[in-house]
Design a protein around this motif. Structure first.
Motif, PDB file in Angstrom:
ATOM      1  N   PHE A 124       1.604  -1.493 -13.702  1.00 16.98           N
ATOM      2  CA  PHE A 124       2.920  -2.010 -14.069  1.00 16.98           C
ATOM      3  C   PHE A 124       3.519  -2.946 -13.011  1.00 16.98           C
ATOM      4  N   SER A 125       2.791  -3.241 -11.951  1.00 19.68           N
ATOM      5  CA  SER A 125       3.337  -4.075 -10.868  1.00 19.68           C
ATOM      6  C   SER A 125       2.356  -5.194 -10.535  1.00 19.68           C
ATOM      7  N   PRO A 126       2.613  -6.402 -10.990  1.00 19.86           N
ATOM      8  CA  PRO A 126       1.717  -7.531 -10.708  1.00 19.86           C
ATOM      9  C   PRO A 126       1.834  -7.987  -9.259  1.00 19.86           C
ATOM     10  N   PHE A 127       1.409  -7.108  -8.346  1.00 16.96           N
ATOM     11  CA  PHE A 127       1.515  -7.375  -6.907  1.00 16.96           C
ATOM     12  C   PHE A 127       0.145  -7.163  -6.282  1.00 16.96           C
ATOM     13  N   VAL A 128      -0.272  -8.080  -5.432  1.00 18.49           N
ATOM     14  CA  VAL A 128      -1.548  -7.970  -4.742  1.00 18.49           C
ATOM     15  C   VAL A 128      -1.286  -7.886  -3.248  1.00 18.49           C
ATOM     16  N   GLY A 129      -1.781  -6.834  -2.615  1.00 23.72           N
ATOM     17  CA  GLY A 129      -1.571  -6.649  -1.184  1.00 23.72           C
ATOM     18  C   GLY A 129      -2.799  -6.076  -0.516  1.00 23.72           C
ATOM     19  N   VAL A 130      -2.825  -6.163   0.802  1.00 20.14           N
ATOM     20  CA  VAL A 130      -3.931  -5.646   1.608  1.00 20.14           C
ATOM     21  C   VAL A 130      -3.341  -4.760   2.697  1.00 20.14           C
ATOM     22  N   SER A 131      -3.995  -3.635   2.968  1.00 17.93           N
ATOM     23  CA  SER A 131      -3.520  -2.685   3.969  1.00 17.93           C
ATOM     24  C   SER A 131      -3.223  -3.376   5.295  1.00 17.93           C
ATOM     25  N   ARG A 132      -2.069  -3.068   5.865  1.00 19.13           N
ATOM     26  CA  ARG A 132      -1.675  -3.657   7.146  1.00 19.13           C
ATOM     27  C   ARG A 132      -2.439  -3.065   8.325  1.00 19.13           C
ATOM     28  N   LYS A 133      -3.164  -1.981   8.089  1.00 19.09           N
ATOM     29  CA  LYS A 133      -3.928  -1.375   9.177  1.00 19.09           C
ATOM     30  C   LYS A 133      -5.204  -2.155   9.479  1.00 19.09           C
ATOM     31  N   LEU A 134      -5.552  -3.106   8.590  1.00 20.15           N
ATOM     32  CA  LEU A 134      -6.755  -3.913   8.797  1.00 20.15           C
ATOM     33  C   LEU A 134      -6.463  -5.081   9.739  1.00 20.15           C
TER      34      LEU A 134
END
Length: 488
Positions: A124-134
């Motif tokens: 339900f959320s058209p959001f693409v993100g990458v973990s900040r721990k990387l």
């Protein structure tokens, strides 16, 4: 990582530097966090901007307005008006964020997320993100790959476990999650609330999926069926890690072979010793957890400030470990020993923050006040180890203290006097708790003799294990001469 399974429970332990830092236990009544339910709205409470949803558990689940995704057909609804978003009797799909705890039902959201090995799907959320721990370079690489393969209309978060994953790995995980989401949707359309439409995988696989990665040297399992299940999962999702899985074959139990007993026992102690001789004291209350730091037997070698600093630094590291080990969540207040030097205060907070970096659960730490207090929060998901392994004491009802012997004796003697002074019968057989009976009948205690003399009534007292600690229970009453002499 160690996985131990038997007919009673599954235990998963994480060991760092030969010390137990995380311990998870799952019994037949397992956690429901992550499960997706087709629920029915029972009550909408505008005063709380929340709703109670029946999902088939003992208590209705709690759904706050900020956790509601606007349902189809409702446009322009005020963001904060729960009455415009939900109606009693309405069916909706929700996912459990927090297990039921104490008198509270589960906490749920309509923002469904489905975790895979490398990705988390957010339909339900058209959001693409990458973990900040990387690392930044890895984040950019993974971001470019996922942008090209994510379907329209859905969102994805790339997990920390995706470090080094190829486009093929990510694409495979994406396709798996989309198939899973279509099955969940189909079951939701055909189901009748309340009904579970997706069940999170069991503890062993969940920890392997969410936590086991390149930073682990090995994974040891003591159950053949669990071993086969884990290795099969890793061969499909992370073949390189599958080689690190070992079957425990020694006669000595898995946890004993890694000498974890002392660390497991410390997870239930109120006082936890520090290497130098100091200690921390952990008190878990309903509103918050209070942790106090003391120098204990440590007297230092140089000066007071140096002694206090060393104790506080050791305490900061141990507090972080105990929070992970006990899985303590919510508001946490740590009372460090007062320090005059501002730099020392900053050093202690930095040590705490550094020790919490290994914690997979989200935390927030404030600066230390002049009084030595550090306020922090840790995401609260389950009852924690303390809630799983213990239950409230039936005698003190969770207060941690009981009536003293003197108080119990006085209360019982007062009860006996009131009964004999007001009772209409001339003879009584009284039952007392065995411990209280021993107090009343102790050498030198002539209370019953005085009561017989004052009231002119016959009274005998016996020990009865069914009687409460300060209860005075009449077993027989009647005319004088009817009682035997078996009692006091």
């Amino acid at each position: 990582m160690l996985i131990s399974h038997d007919m009673h429970e599954t235990r998963v332990a994480v060991v760092e530097d030969r010390r137990l830092v995380e311990l998870y236990i799952e019994r037949p009544k397992r956690s429901v966090v992550g499960n997706v339910y087709l629920g029915k709205v029972r009550d909408v409470l505008p005063g709380m901007q929340a709703a109670f949803v029946d999902i088939g558990l003992e208590k209705n689940a709690f759904l706050y307005v900020d956790e509601v995704v606007s349902p189809e057909g409702v446009t322009g609804a005020p963001r904060r008006d729960i009455q415009q978003l939900l109606k009693p009797g309405q069916q909706l799909m929700v996912q459990v964020l927090k297990d039921p705890m104490g008198t509270k039902g589960a906490r749920v959201t309509t923002e469904i997320t489905l975790p895979g090995r490398f990705l988390v799907l957010m339909p339900f959320s058209p959001f693409v993100g990458v973990s900040r721990k990387l690392p930044d370079g890895e984040r950019e690489r993974l971001g470019e790959i996922i942008e090209a393969i994510v379907p329209d209309g859905v969102g994805v978060i790339v997990r920390t476990a995706a470090t080094g994953a190829s486009e093929k790995d990510l694409r495979g995980d994406m396709e798996f999650l989309m198939r899973l989401w279509r099955r969940v949707q189909a079951q939701s359309r055909e189901g009748l609330a309340p009904e579970v439409v997706y069940t999170e995988i069991d503890l062993a696989l969940r920890l392997v999926r969410d936590a086991f990665g390149e930073s682990f040297r090995r994974l040891v399992v003591d159950d053949k069926r669990v071993y086969e299940k884990v290795t099969s999962f890793l061969r499909k999702s992370a073949p390189k890690l599958a080689k690190r899985v070992q079957m425990h074959k020694d006669k000595q139990s898995l946890f004993q072979s890694y000498d974890l007993q002392a660390d497991m026992e410390s997870a239930l102690l109120r006082d936890v010793p520090l290497p130098s001789g100091g200690r921390i004291t952990i008190d878990i209350a309903e509103a918050l957890t209070a942790i106090d730091v003391n120098t204990g037997s440590y007297v230092g070698r140089k000066n007071l400030e140096d002694t206090v600093l060393r104790t506080n630094l050791e305490a900061a590291a141990e507090v972080a470990r105990q929070l992970r080990l006990r899985d303590i969540g919510g508001i946490i207040v740590i009372d460090f020993i007062d320090m005059e030097n501002p730099r020392n205060r900053q050093e202690v907070v930095a040590r705490l923050a550094s020790a919490l970096e290994r914690d997979r659960t989200k935390t927030r730490v404030s600066d230390m006040s002049r009084l030595g207090l550090v306020e922090m929060t840790r995401k609260n998901v389950t009852d924690g180890l303390f809630g799983v392994l213990t239950e409230p004491c039936p005698t003190c009802r969770g207060e941690g203290r009981v009536l003293s012997d003197a108080t119990k004796r006085i209360m019982v003697e007062r009860g006996l006097r009131e009964l004999l002074m007001t009772g209409r019968s001339s003879a009584y057989l009284i039952g007392l708790n065995p411990q209280t009976y021993a107090l009343v009948s102790a050498p030198g205690n002539n209370t019953l003799t005085l009561l017989r003399s004052e009231t002119g009534k016959q009274v005998s007292v016996i020990a009865d294990p069914d009687v409460g600690p300060v209860e005075v229970r009449v077993l027989i009453e009647g005319k004088a001469g009817m009682l035997g002499t078996d009692g006091l």
